[in-house]
Design a protein around this motif. Structure first.
Motif, mmCIF file in Angstrom:
data_model
loop_
_atom_site.group_PDB
_atom_site.id
_atom_site.type_symbol
_atom_site.label_atom_id
_atom_site.label_comp_id
_atom_site.label_asym_id
_atom_site.label_seq_id
_atom_site.Cartn_x
_atom_site.Cartn_y
_atom_site.Cartn_z
ATOM 1 N N UNK A 133 -21.168 36.213 25.264
ATOM 2 C CA UNK A 133 -22.154 35.291 25.814
ATOM 3 C C UNK A 133 -22.797 34.477 24.715
ATOM 4 N N UNK A 134 -21.966 33.732 23.971
ATOM 5 C CA UNK A 134 -22.470 32.880 22.886
ATOM 6 C C UNK A 134 -21.889 31.478 23.046
ATOM 7 N N UNK A 175 -24.759 30.751 16.429
ATOM 8 C CA UNK A 175 -24.147 31.668 17.397
ATOM 9 C C UNK A 175 -22.672 31.933 17.077
ATOM 10 N N UNK A 176 -22.260 31.565 15.876
ATOM 11 C CA UNK A 176 -20.891 31.824 15.446
ATOM 12 C C UNK A 176 -20.757 33.301 15.065
ATOM 13 N N UNK A 206 -18.724 44.428 16.453
ATOM 14 C CA UNK A 206 -19.067 43.215 17.210
ATOM 15 C C UNK A 206 -20.488 43.314 17.759
ATOM 16 N N UNK A 207 -20.854 44.484 18.266
ATOM 17 C CA UNK A 207 -22.203 44.681 18.796
ATOM 18 C C UNK A 207 -23.271 44.441 17.723
ATOM 19 N N UNK A 219 -29.181 36.497 16.774
ATOM 20 C CA UNK A 219 -30.552 36.590 17.285
ATOM 21 C C UNK A 219 -30.814 35.534 18.350
ATOM 22 N N UNK A 220 -30.090 34.408 18.264
ATOM 23 C CA UNK A 220 -30.309 33.306 19.207
ATOM 24 C C UNK A 220 -29.522 33.465 20.508
ATOM 25 N N UNK A 221 -28.696 34.514 20.603
ATOM 26 C CA UNK A 221 -27.909 34.747 21.820
ATOM 27 C C UNK A 221 -28.783 35.374 22.900
ATOM 28 N N UNK A 222 -28.894 34.703 24.023
ATOM 29 C CA UNK A 222 -29.728 35.186 25.125
ATOM 30 C C UNK A 222 -28.855 35.723 26.268
#
Length: 231
Positions: free
Chosen positions: A49-50, A57-58, A196-197, A202-205
């Protein structure tokens, strides 16, 4: 949609429609879903979800798989003469600089990973059009641009993989071979997913892991429940 063969359709029936499997269940089932005569790769696809178009968000990183990927990794070390013996002793398949830059300019890319030292990166800029699309350009973030050439080569040879989200927000990599024991497939896949987790921007909502599938080369995908990996 292309027509599937009888063997593909037969193994597809082993995967229950609408069911999401735990990672452990998928690792057990994957060994039954190979449709090739050769020792197929076990691949994992993760839909995130990026928005990869946003620099913050890379999702990109690397992980040392506990059991390697099951194939010989061909390593080219692009280094100056002072580092060439170190690279050879560490197990690099090809070692040199100008002669290999010339070969790559001519289209040669018969390698899996390139390790380079920071002092030669200026010479590699012109190779971007050849190496970039193939994911072969050395990068400090993946540990392939370093003065510690020996360890970089050994890590890659031992099963360290580099991954990067594509423009569709999907990560794709191999985590072993069908011939691996179930537990090795599980442990490799889990090591990748846990990495990956940890890399969630931080900007991924909202939902970060939106879908995970395990598959063999040319085989059907097995959907994995997020609850079995998000702990």
């Amino acid at each position: 949609m292309p027509k599937r063969g009888k063997k593909y359709n037969a193994v597809k029936e082993l995967i229950e429609a609408g069911k999401e499997y735990s990672l452990q269940e998928a690792a057990e089932l994957i060994k039954k879903t190979s449709v090739t005569k050769f020792d197929a790769s076990v691949d994992i696809d993760v839909r995130l979800g990026v928005d990869p178009r946003q620099a913050d968000q890379m999702v990109r990183g690397n992980v040392s798989l506990p059991h390697g990927i099951g194939k010989e990794v061909r390593v080219l070390a692009l280094v100056n003469p002072a580092k060439q013996e170190e690279a050879k002793e560490a197990g690099a398949d090809y070692v040199g600089l100008d002669e290999y830059i010339e070969k790559i300019e001519g289209g040669w890319t018969d390698i899996d990973v390139i390790v380079a030292t920071p002092d030669v990166m200026g010479k590699l800029g012109k190779l971007g059009r050849v190496l970039g699309p193939r994911g072969l350009m050395p990068n400090p973030k993946s540990g392939t641009v370093t003065m510690d050439v020996a360890n970089a080569v050994k890590d890659v040879k031992a099963g360290k993989i580099d991954f990067r989200v594509d423009k569709y927000g999907i990560l794709h990599t191999s985590v072993g071979k069908v011939s691996f024991d179930t537990e090795k497939i599980y442990e490799n896949a889990n090591a990748f997913l846990q990495t990956v987790l940890k890399l969630r921007p931080a900007s991924s909502k909202g939902i970060y892991i939106r879908g995970v599938y395990l598959s063999t080369t040319m085989g059907p995908g097995i959907p994995i429940s997020r609850s079995s990996i998000v702990k």
